[in-house]
Design an enzyme around this catalytic site. Sequence first.
Site, mmCIF file in Angstrom:
data_model
loop_
_atom_site.group_PDB
_atom_site.id
_atom_site.type_symbol
_atom_site.label_atom_id
_atom_site.label_comp_id
_atom_site.label_asym_id
_atom_site.label_seq_id
_atom_site.Cartn_x
_atom_site.Cartn_y
_atom_site.Cartn_z
ATOM 1 N N CYS A 163 -8.146 -2.075 8.240
ATOM 2 C CA CYS A 163 -6.794 -2.095 7.658
ATOM 3 C C CYS A 163 -6.286 -0.677 7.433
ATOM 4 O O CYS A 163 -5.166 -0.337 7.822
ATOM 5 C CB CYS A 163 -6.803 -2.866 6.340
ATOM 6 N N ARG A 190 -17.834 -0.856 5.233
ATOM 7 C CA ARG A 190 -18.825 -1.551 4.406
ATOM 8 C C ARG A 190 -19.607 -2.563 5.217
ATOM 9 O O ARG A 190 -20.790 -2.810 4.975
ATOM 10 C CB ARG A 190 -18.097 -2.239 3.244
ATOM 11 N N HIS A 207 -1.319 -5.798 1.903
ATOM 12 C CA HIS A 207 -2.443 -6.731 1.868
ATOM 13 C C HIS A 207 -2.012 -8.058 1.251
ATOM 14 O O HIS A 207 -1.178 -8.083 0.328
ATOM 15 C CB HIS A 207 -3.602 -6.147 1.052
ATOM 16 N N GLU A 235 0.822 -1.207 0.000
ATOM 17 C CA GLU A 235 0.000 0.000 0.000
ATOM 18 C C GLU A 235 0.862 1.266 0.000
ATOM 19 O O GLU A 235 1.839 1.372 0.730
ATOM 20 C CB GLU A 235 -0.929 0.006 1.213
#
Length: 218
Positions: free
Chosen positions: A142, A89, A164, A79
Site C-alpha cells: 500500500c 511484515r 485505507h 493517508e
Amino acid sequence: MRVLLTGFEPFGGQSLNPSWEVARALHGEVIAGAQVTAVQLPCVFAQALPALKQALASHRPDIVLALGQAEGRCDFSVERVAINVQDARIPDNAGAQPIDVPVAAGGPAAYFSSLPIKALVAGLRAAGFPASVSQTAGTFVCNQVFYGLQHALAGQGVHSGFMHVPLLPEQAAHWAGPNLPSWPASLMVAGVQQALALLVQHRQQGLADAVLTGGTLN
C-alpha cells in the site's frame, strides 16, 4: 474529468480484498460528472508500480484515489504521507519480503498526498461516514503504491492520494485472534462514491478559481 480508482488483489491467503470489491463496484460510474475507471493492482512489490504506471498512462486521470485494505482500522483512513521504504511484515503474493529497501532509490524521503485530506475527512463525516486522517500508510505494498503514485505524478497537477478501508464482515468473521472492525461492502461503496464526489467538486472549484484569477491549478 477522469478519475482513476485502484484497489488490490487479495493477499495473505485471503480470498477477498475490500479495496478491490469497492473499486470494481464503481467502475464505469459517472460521479459528479466525472468518469470513473477502476484498475486492480497486484499485491506484489515487483509488479504493483509497473501496473500503476500503465494505468496512469492509459487513462490520463485528473484525480487518482488508491484504496487499500487495513485490518484493524474502523473507518476510512485518509493517508497523509507516503515514505520511501519497503519493509514487509509478511511476504507479498510472489513470496518477496523486502526489508529496509527504498521504493525509489535516490528519491525523496516522503511525499504528501495532493488530495484535500482534511476537507475530505470532514465531508465524509458530514455525510455520515466515519473517517480520519492517518499519519502512516505502513511499509507494505500500500505504501509502495502511494509513494510510487506521488512520485510518478509530482508536478503534473493531478490530485492523487491513498485511503485505507476496513475489512469486510466475511473477512473479520474468520480472522484469527481478536475480533476486528468490519464494514459491509455496500457501506464502503457508498462512502467511496461520496469521497469521489467530494474530490471532483474540489477539483472543479480549483479549476474555476484558477480561471477567475488567471492562475494555475495546483
